[in-house]
Design a protein around this motif. Structure first.
Motif, PDB file in Angstrom:
ATOM      1  N   LEU A  32     -33.666 -35.251  40.384  1.00 18.55           N
ATOM      2  CA  LEU A  32     -33.832 -34.436  41.582  1.00 18.55           C
ATOM      3  C   LEU A  32     -32.555 -34.473  42.417  1.00 18.55           C
ATOM      4  O   LEU A  32     -31.846 -35.485  42.423  1.00 18.55           O
ATOM      5  N   PRO A  33     -32.261 -33.404  43.150  1.00 18.00           N
ATOM      6  CA  PRO A  33     -31.150 -33.464  44.107  1.00 18.00           C
ATOM      7  C   PRO A  33     -31.402 -34.564  45.139  1.00 18.00           C
ATOM      8  O   PRO A  33     -32.533 -35.040  45.300  1.00 18.00           O
ATOM      9  N   GLY A  34     -30.377 -34.960  45.848  1.00 10.79           N
ATOM     10  CA  GLY A  34     -30.506 -35.994  46.861  1.00 10.79           C
ATOM     11  C   GLY A  34     -31.389 -35.561  48.018  1.00 10.79           C
ATOM     12  O   GLY A  34     -31.697 -34.375  48.189  1.00 10.79           O
ATOM     13  N   GLU A  35     -31.796 -36.543  48.829  1.00 10.86           N
ATOM     14  CA  GLU A  35     -32.710 -36.255  49.934  1.00 10.86           C
ATOM     15  C   GLU A  35     -32.143 -35.235  50.909  1.00 10.86           C
ATOM     16  O   GLU A  35     -32.860 -34.345  51.388  1.00 10.86           O
ATOM     17  N   ALA A  36     -30.864 -35.355  51.235  1.00  9.49           N
ATOM     18  CA  ALA A  36     -30.263 -34.431  52.203  1.00  9.49           C
ATOM     19  C   ALA A  36     -30.324 -32.998  51.693  1.00  9.49           C
ATOM     20  O   ALA A  36     -30.675 -32.068  52.437  1.00  9.49           O
ATOM     21  N   ALA A  37     -30.005 -32.809  50.405  1.00  6.32           N
ATOM     22  CA  ALA A  37     -30.020 -31.467  49.821  1.00  6.32           C
ATOM     23  C   ALA A  37     -31.436 -30.910  49.762  1.00  6.32           C
ATOM     24  O   ALA A  37     -31.671 -29.728  50.050  1.00  6.32           O
ATOM     25  N   LEU A  38     -32.401 -31.750  49.386  1.00 11.63           N
ATOM     26  CA  LEU A  38     -33.791 -31.295  49.310  1.00 11.63           C
ATOM     27  C   LEU A  38     -34.338 -30.953  50.696  1.00 11.63           C
ATOM     28  O   LEU A  38     -35.033 -29.944  50.872  1.00 11.63           O
ATOM     29  N   ALA A  39     -34.043 -31.807  51.677  1.00  8.48           N
ATOM     30  CA  ALA A  39     -34.530 -31.550  53.034  1.00  8.48           C
ATOM     31  C   ALA A  39     -33.987 -30.225  53.561  1.00  8.48           C
ATOM     32  O   ALA A  39     -34.711 -29.445  54.199  1.00  8.48           O
ATOM     33  N   GLU A  40     -32.723 -29.950  53.271  1.00 11.68           N
ATOM     34  CA  GLU A  40     -32.130 -28.684  53.716  1.00 11.68           C
ATOM     35  C   GLU A  40     -32.747 -27.503  52.974  1.00 11.68           C
ATOM     36  O   GLU A  40     -33.063 -26.464  53.579  1.00 11.68           O
ATOM     37  N   LYS A  41     -32.934 -27.642  51.668  1.00  9.86           N
ATOM     38  CA  LYS A  41     -33.488 -26.549  50.867  1.00  9.86           C
ATOM     39  C   LYS A  41     -34.891 -26.169  51.318  1.00  9.86           C
ATOM     40  O   LYS A  41     -35.229 -24.981  51.406  1.00  9.86           O
TER      41      LYS A  41
END
Length: 244
Positions: free
Chosen positions: A39-48
Motif C-alpha cells: 500500500l502507499p504510505g499513510e500520508a499519500a493515502l490520507a491525501e488520496k
C-alpha cells in the motif's frame, strides 16, 4: 465495483473511519491494490481519500484485523486479500498453500516408502501389506517455517497420476496439488492444539503455543482412499474459512 452496506441513523452516527474503511475495502477487492503489493504510505493515502492520518490509521487497523492487509515492521503495509483463495471445504485444496496470508516461497520435502500405520489402514481402507509413500513437508515464507504436513499416499494409486518421482519437482506436484485435484470427497477434522515437540521441531513456534491442526483424508470417485494429510499451521500466518 464491490459494495459494502453502510447503515446510518441520526441517533448513532457512523464513526468517521467507517467510510474510508469501506472505500479501501472496495478498492482492495476490486484490484486497485492487487494481492501481495504494498500500500502507499499513510500520508499519500490520507491525501488520496481526503481524511486525516488518524482516521486512516483506524481504518487500516480494522482492515488488518480483517486480514485484508498485513503490516510488516520496518517494511510497510501489504495486501493479503487474495480473490483466488478458496475455502478448504467445498473444493479440495491444500490449506497450507491456499490459505496462507503471505505466499509460501519454499517447500522442504523428504519422503520414503513403507507399510502403512494402523491408523492409515483404517482411515484409507488399505491393507497392512500395502505400501505407502510417506512425505514430510515444511512450508516457509520469507525464511520462516509457517506450516508443516505429513502426507501418506498408497503407492498403488500414484501411477494413475502419470508422475515420475525421479524427476525434479514431481513429488511436490503430487503431494501438494495433484492429490487434491483428484479428490472427489474428503473427510476433514480441525482442532486447535498445543504445539508439542514433533511440531516445534518444524514450525517457528514455542512448546504449548496454539497451532491449527487439520486432518484431511481424501477419497477418489469410487471411495478409494487417495491420501491422508496432517497439517499443522501457525495461526499467525493463516486465514482458513469453512463454507458449509
Amino acid at each position: 465495483m464491490a459494495q459494502r452496506l453502510v447503515t446510518q441513523t441520526d441517533d448513532n452516527p457512523i464513526p468517521s473511519y467507517v467510510p474510508i474503511y469501506d472505500r479501501l475495502y472496495a478498492d482492495i477487492v476490486d484490484g486497485v491494490y492487487p494481492a501481495g503489493t504494498q500500500l502507499p504510505g499513510e500520508a499519500a493515502l490520507a491525501e488520496k481519500y481526503g481524511v486525516s492520518r488518524n482516521t486512516l490509521r483506524q481504518a487500516l487497523t480494522i482492515l488488518n484485523e480483517d486480514r485484508m492487509i498485513r503490516k510488516k515492521q520496518g517494511k510497510g503495509t501489504f495486501i493479503t486479500y487474495d480473490p483466488s483463495r478458496r475455502s478448504v471445504l467445498g473444493c479440495h485444496v491444500n490449506p497450507v498453500l491456499d490459505c496462507a496470508l503471505q505466499a509460501v516461497d519454499e517447500i522442504k520435502m523428504s519422503y520414503n516408502y513403507g507399510p502403512p500405520t494402523e491408523v492409515a489402514q483404517q482411515k484409507l481402507g488399505i491393507r497392512a501389506s500395502d505400501i505407502v509413500m510417506a512425505s514430510d513437508n515444511l512450508y516457509c515464507s520469507e525464511g520462516l517455517a509457517v506450516g508443516y504436513s505429513f502426507v501418506q499416499i498408497p503407492v498403488r494409486y500414484i501411477s494413475a497420476f502419470n508422475i515420475d518421482l525421479n524427476r525434479q519437482g514431481q513429488a511436490d506436484e503430487l503431494v501438494n496439488r495433484r492429490i487434491f485435484e483428484a479428490a472427489a470427497k474428503a473427510r476433514i477434522s480441525v482442532k486447535v492444539v498445543a504445539a508439542e515437540e514433533n511440531v516445534t521441531g518444524h514450525l517457528s513456534v514455542q512448546p504449548g503455543q496454539p497451532v491449527l491442526y487439520i486432518e484431511d483424508v481424501l477419497f477418489g470417485r469410487e471411495s478409494a482412499g487417495l491420501a491422508r494429510c496432517k497439517f499443522y499451521l501457525n495461526p499467525a500466518f493463516y486465514d482458513v474459512e469453512f463454507v458449509l
